[in-house]
Design a protein around this motif. Structure first.
Motif, PDB file in Angstrom:
ATOM      1  N   ASP A 264       0.662  -1.267  -0.103  1.00 45.31           N
ATOM      2  CA  ASP A 264       0.526  -0.649  -0.329  1.00 45.31           C
ATOM      3  C   ASP A 264       0.933   1.233  -0.011  1.00 45.31           C
ATOM      4  N   SER A 265       2.072   1.216   0.043  1.00 46.11           N
ATOM      5  CA  SER A 265       2.414   2.117   0.477  1.00 46.11           C
ATOM      6  C   SER A 265       4.511   1.943   1.337  1.00 46.11           C
ATOM      7  N   SER A 266       5.071   2.375   0.465  1.00 48.72           N
ATOM      8  CA  SER A 266       7.048   2.301   1.095  1.00 48.72           C
ATOM      9  C   SER A 266       6.880   2.797   2.860  1.00 48.72           C
ATOM     10  N   TYR A 267       6.136   3.472   3.152  1.00 44.60           N
ATOM     11  CA  TYR A 267       6.389   3.319   4.470  1.00 44.60           C
ATOM     12  C   TYR A 267       6.080   2.056   5.532  1.00 44.60           C
ATOM     13  N   ALA A 268       4.964   1.075   4.958  1.00 51.28           N
ATOM     14  CA  ALA A 268       5.194   0.108   4.977  1.00 51.28           C
ATOM     15  C   ALA A 268       5.713  -0.928   4.705  1.00 51.28           C
ATOM     16  N   VAL A 269       6.505  -1.344   3.492  1.00 52.33           N
ATOM     17  CA  VAL A 269       7.896  -1.918   3.017  1.00 52.33           C
ATOM     18  C   VAL A 269       8.594  -2.041   4.350  1.00 52.33           C
ATOM     19  N   LEU A 270       8.908  -0.118   4.336  1.00 50.62           N
ATOM     20  CA  LEU A 270      10.550   0.321   5.281  1.00 50.62           C
ATOM     21  C   LEU A 270      10.360  -0.450   6.702  1.00 50.62           C
TER      22      LEU A 270
END
Length: 342
Positions: A264-270
């Motif tokens: 959903d977002s790069s933040y979730a991946v990080l």
């Protein structure tokens, strides 16, 4: 001791300026000391199969392909990683994975890594199939062959083409290497049709349901695997709808001890990457230049403070404050006077 203290007070400005010069010169030499700390290395695997050309994602309200969305997310992830982190970019298509290069430090090679992501293209694929399950064995082998250990982050829609059945489902009981891997799901569960593109990247139609049909009892072999291009296009009501295989990836990651997250977002991946164990713990240089530069700056500030004692500085601030209040008061009086006579 008292003699040295009196001499320092007498020549304080000269001593502080001399120390500032030494610290700043030392900072330019970029000194460092050996320091044992965690080394974070990532192998970012990008799915470049044709289903990634499906346009069911959005960036800032604009509809884009899964491939473009994945590229944007990889850009943001790499841009958010701290200096000292190492990254390698991998390509996934068919039943195998290939590393573009060995892990490299992101700050020194930032432009090169971002350029690699910019040029990810479905035409780089060596096979038209998507055999995610079978590719895991190749991925583990590639990771073992890298110049150093790395954690795997897989960006994919998780779709298997041809579809899995009893005869083409790889057994993962003996698989080793998936611990702590992350699979990032790209796509939507509603899905959309997969465009069939020409060599010039122009849409010539859409893949049909027949393209993904399975013959009973055997594993399908697609035309792309044989090296023959299928130029037939689907009718408006016969388009194959590609969807992100979220449930399948959840099941797959549980089998190998990995983790699945929805992209959903790069933040979730990080945040998920932060939970991964460091690739290794080793001795690396700890830069000291910033410390020396800070000390030099403090010495310069100390020189100014010695010429302007703290009491004098406070007194000057009070004077400036009084002058500002007086000017504001005079200005307000002048405005009131003008308003009275208008």
């Amino acid at each position: 001791m008292n003699i040295w203290l009196r001499r320092f007070i007498k020549h304080r400005d000269s001593v502080l300026l001399g120390l500032a010069l030494l610290f700043l010169l030392g900072a330019t030499l970029r000194p460092s000391i050996p320091f044992k700390h965690n080394i974070y290395t990532y192998f970012l695997v990008a799915d470049i199969s044709q289903s990634m050309n499906t346009s069911d994602m959005t960036i800032r309200g604009k509809k884009v392909t899964r491939l473009a969305y994945m590229q944007n997310m990889m850009h943001e992830v790499v841009g958010s990683l701290p200096c000292g982190t190492k990254v390698s970019i991998g390509l996934y298509a068919g039943n195998s994975v290939a590393a573009m290069y060995s892990p490299i430090e992101i700050c020194k090679n930032f432009a090169a890594i971002q350029d690699t992501i910019d040029h990810l293209d479905w035409r780089m694929a060596w096979s038209g199939n998507s055999r995610l399950r079978e590719s895991l064995f190749v991925t583990a082998k590639v990771v073992r062959g890298l110049s150093e250990p790395a954690q795997v982050v897989y960006f994919t829609d998780g779709e298997e083409a041809p579809k899995l059945h009893a005869f083409n489902t790889k057994n993962l009981e003996e698989f080793q290497g998936g611990d702590d891997w992350i699979f990032v799901g790209i796509g939507t569960e509603e899905g959309d049709a997969i465009p069939k593109l020409s060599e010039d990247n122009q849409v010539i139609g859409y893949w049909s349901n027949e393209s993904f049909a399975m013959q009973p009892g055997i594993a399908q072999i697609s035309e792309s695997t044989l090296g023959v291009r299928d130029d037939n296009v689907a009718g408006e009501n016969d388009r194959y709808i590609s969807k992100m295989a979220a449930e399948y990836m959840q099941s797959l990651t549980q089998e190998i001890g990995a983790k699945y997250i929805k992209g959903d977002s790069s933040y979730a991946v990080l945040q998920a990457m932060k939970t991964q164990k460091p690739a290794r713990r080793d001795i690396a240089p700890l830069p000291l230049g910033w410390l020396l530069a800070t000390l030099g700056g403090l010495c310069i500030i100390g020189t100014y403070a010695s010429r302007q004692p703290l009491r004098q500085i406070r007194q000057n601030l009070k004077i400036y404050h009084h002058e500002i209040r007086s000017r504001l008061f005079n200005r307000s009086e002048a405005i009131a006077h003008d308003n009275h006579f208008q």
